[in-house]
Design a protein around this motif. Structure first.
Motif, PDB file in Angstrom:
ATOM      1  N   ALA A 222       2.284  -7.583  10.003  1.00  0.00           N
ATOM      2  CA  ALA A 222       3.145  -6.880  11.018  1.00  0.00           C
ATOM      3  C   ALA A 222       4.807  -6.849  10.246  1.00  0.00           C
ATOM      4  O   ALA A 222       5.735  -6.833  11.200  1.00  0.00           O
ATOM      5  CB  ALA A 222       3.327  -7.833  12.324  1.00  0.00           C
ATOM      6  N   GLN A 237       7.501   0.384   9.874  1.00  0.00           N
ATOM      7  CA  GLN A 237       6.055  -0.349   9.185  1.00  0.00           C
ATOM      8  C   GLN A 237       6.019  -1.801   9.615  1.00  0.00           C
ATOM      9  O   GLN A 237       5.209  -2.447   9.168  1.00  0.00           O
ATOM     10  CB  GLN A 237       6.230  -0.144   7.645  1.00  0.00           C
ATOM     11  N   GLY A 238       6.768  -2.138  10.656  1.00  0.00           N
ATOM     12  CA  GLY A 238       6.830  -3.557  11.028  1.00  0.00           C
ATOM     13  C   GLY A 238       8.324  -3.915  11.011  1.00  0.00           C
ATOM     14  O   GLY A 238       9.363  -3.317  10.865  1.00  0.00           O
ATOM     15  N   THR A 239       8.308  -5.209  11.533  1.00  0.00           N
ATOM     16  CA  THR A 239       9.472  -5.938  11.933  1.00  0.00           C
ATOM     17  C   THR A 239      10.214  -6.451  10.427  1.00  0.00           C
ATOM     18  O   THR A 239       9.274  -6.781   9.386  1.00  0.00           O
ATOM     19  CB  THR A 239       9.526  -7.061  12.942  1.00  0.00           C
ATOM     20  N   THR A 317       7.842  -2.443  15.303  1.00  0.00           N
ATOM     21  CA  THR A 317       6.379  -2.649  15.295  1.00  0.00           C
ATOM     22  C   THR A 317       5.632  -1.614  16.134  1.00  0.00           C
ATOM     23  O   THR A 317       6.067  -1.001  17.021  1.00  0.00           O
ATOM     24  CB  THR A 317       6.076  -3.762  15.974  1.00  0.00           C
TER      25      THR A 317
END
Length: 458
Positions: A222, A237-239, A317
């Motif tokens: 994540a 692509q995530g945090t 996210t």
């Protein structure tokens, strides 16, 4: 919180420290207005196992960890003697206590209040914070044993402020993960309304003591593999984890006007709730967020179509952003007479996810946008996610600096946060057009500047 806004809670002082060397409100606004990237490499002075951390993706089932995050330049700097603390005790103190002290001092100065002489008022202190594993384990004997109880206690992030500044009202740390700071503001406002204190400090601190959150989110795949947090973007692509500290001064508007304090904004409504039973605890709930937003709007007494700026949670996210967007669209979306819709953004695009302090950094962004009459842009907003229908919703991403026209002398905004604990927080603000020059006296001069340049390090 009461729906009676005849004498609303107002914000009359504020201060901030953020990544990228930001130590004043003027620094913060310049970085936001210029859409500046405030991220940087991992700190090299915290003893983190960087080689292991940056190679996690070589193990099957683990995601990429880039050498990137939003870190405070002065997290290890502190002048203990300025605050009457011995150097040995200062080293044992969680850096979140240290940075919160100097930012609280600046917030008081910004409100025109002498931090060294607060009088006999009952003053509350509500701080959002989470344990970030600073220092050795408590059972390990070292030179700082004896100071670890107060130094490592999460409650001391608020307690230290109350002790040093002489605040004798309620002193509470709120830990509901990433919703902590907005929850702290809500609780402080409620305490003032209920007569538990005359006025209060409310804020949050996040200084990352260990890289544990990077390990955790790498295992969950994540983390942003490209080292950038892209809220509400198609290519998110995530945090990405970050740090930050912010403190507000809250009081009733009647008191502020009597004392001649600048009013940055009115807290017209705030609420907190929980997702309840159902999905796993870390999974956001559109239904719970929508229910919370509607309750907050009702408490504020403001029609949702008057909200022109929304500072969302926006972690970048794949799960959280679409669920949050759906709730926001249900409450604040829909056609408007002028054909426009509220501008949405997230400060995480500049500095990463500051966890317990995230909502407060977003709230200060909103207040500064009100001061300047411009809505600060969100980075990476040129390619919005296709998982929601933007045309139908009326929401728009704030992709560039926009002028913000007031409505009858007032600008209205909302701020949203939710956390891995399942707690959600929301607030509706009204910002009157300031008559004095923008940010007059708001760069936090005076004695507090010296407290940022000590030689006691984490």
């Amino acid at each position: 919180m009461s729906t009676n806004n005849d004498d609303p809670i107002v914000i009359t002082g504020m201060a901030v420290e953020a990544p990228g060397g930001v130590e004043t409100l003027a620094d913060y606004w310049a970085a936001l207005a210029e859409s500046r990237d405030l991220l940087g490499p991992f700190p090299r002075d915290r003893g983190w196992p960087l080689e292991r951390l940056l190679s996690l993706s070589e193990t099957e089932g683990w995601g990429m960890v880039r050498d990137s995050g939003g870190f405070l330049d002065g997290a290890a700097d502190f002048d203990p003697q300025f605050f009457g603390i011995t150097p040995r005790e200062a080293v044992a103190m969680d850096p979140q206590q240290r940075v919160a002290l100097r930012v609280a001092w600046r917030a008081l100065e910004n409100a025109g209040i002498n931090p060294s002489d607060l009088g006999d008022d009952e003053i509350g202190c509500y701080m959002g914070a989470s344990n970030t594993e600073y220092g050795p384990h408590g059972a390990e004997v070292n030179d700082y044993t004896g100071y670890r109880a107060g130094g490592a206690a999460l409650g001391a992030v608020a307690g230290r402020l109350s002790n040093v500044l002489g605040l004798n009202g309620p002193s509470v740390v709120v830990d509901v993960a990433c919703a902590s700071s907005l929850a702290a503001v809500h609780m402080a406002a409620s305490a003032i309304r209920n007569g538990e204190c005359d006025w209060a400090l409310a804020g949050a601190a996040c200084v990352i003591g260990s890289p544990g959150a990077f390990f955790e989110f790498s295992k969950n795949n994540a983390l942003a593999a490209d080292g950038q947090c892209k809220p509400y973007a198609e290519d998110a692509q995530g945090t990405l984890w970050g740090e930050g500290v912010g403190v507000l001064v809250l009081e009733r508007e009647s008191r502020a006007r009597e004392l001649g304090h600048r009013i940055y904004g009115r807290l017209l409504g705030s609420r907190i709730n929980h997702n309840g039973k159902g999905a796993p605890i870390a999974v956001p709930s559109t239904e719970a967020q929508e229910r919370l937003m509607r309750a907050t709007v009702a408490a504020s007494g403001v029609a949702p179509e008057l909200i022109d700026m929304i500072e969302g949670h926006g972690t970048g996210t794949a799960v959280g952003d679409p669920l949050e967007l759906t709730a926001l669209q249900q409450v604040y979306g829909g056609p408007r007479p002028d054909g426009s819709g509220p501008l949405l953004g997230s400060v995480k695009s500049n500095l990463g996810h500051a966890q317990a302090a995230a909502g407060l950094l977003g709230l200060i962004k909103v207040l500064l946008s009100g001061v300047h009459g411009q809505i600060a842009p969100t980075r990476h907003a040129a390619n919005p996610t296709t998982r929601v229908d933007w045309n139908a919703s009326g929401l728009r991403l704030a992709s560039e600096l926009r002028d913000w026209a007031p409505r009858d002398g007032v600008r209205y905004a909302a701020v949203s946060s939710f956390g891995v604990s399942g707690t959600n927080a929301h607030a509706v603000l009204a910002m009157p057009v300031l008559q004095e020059p923008a940010l007059a006296g708001a760069t936090s001069g005076g004695a507090a500047e010296s407290s940022a340049e000590g030689n006691t390090h984490a």
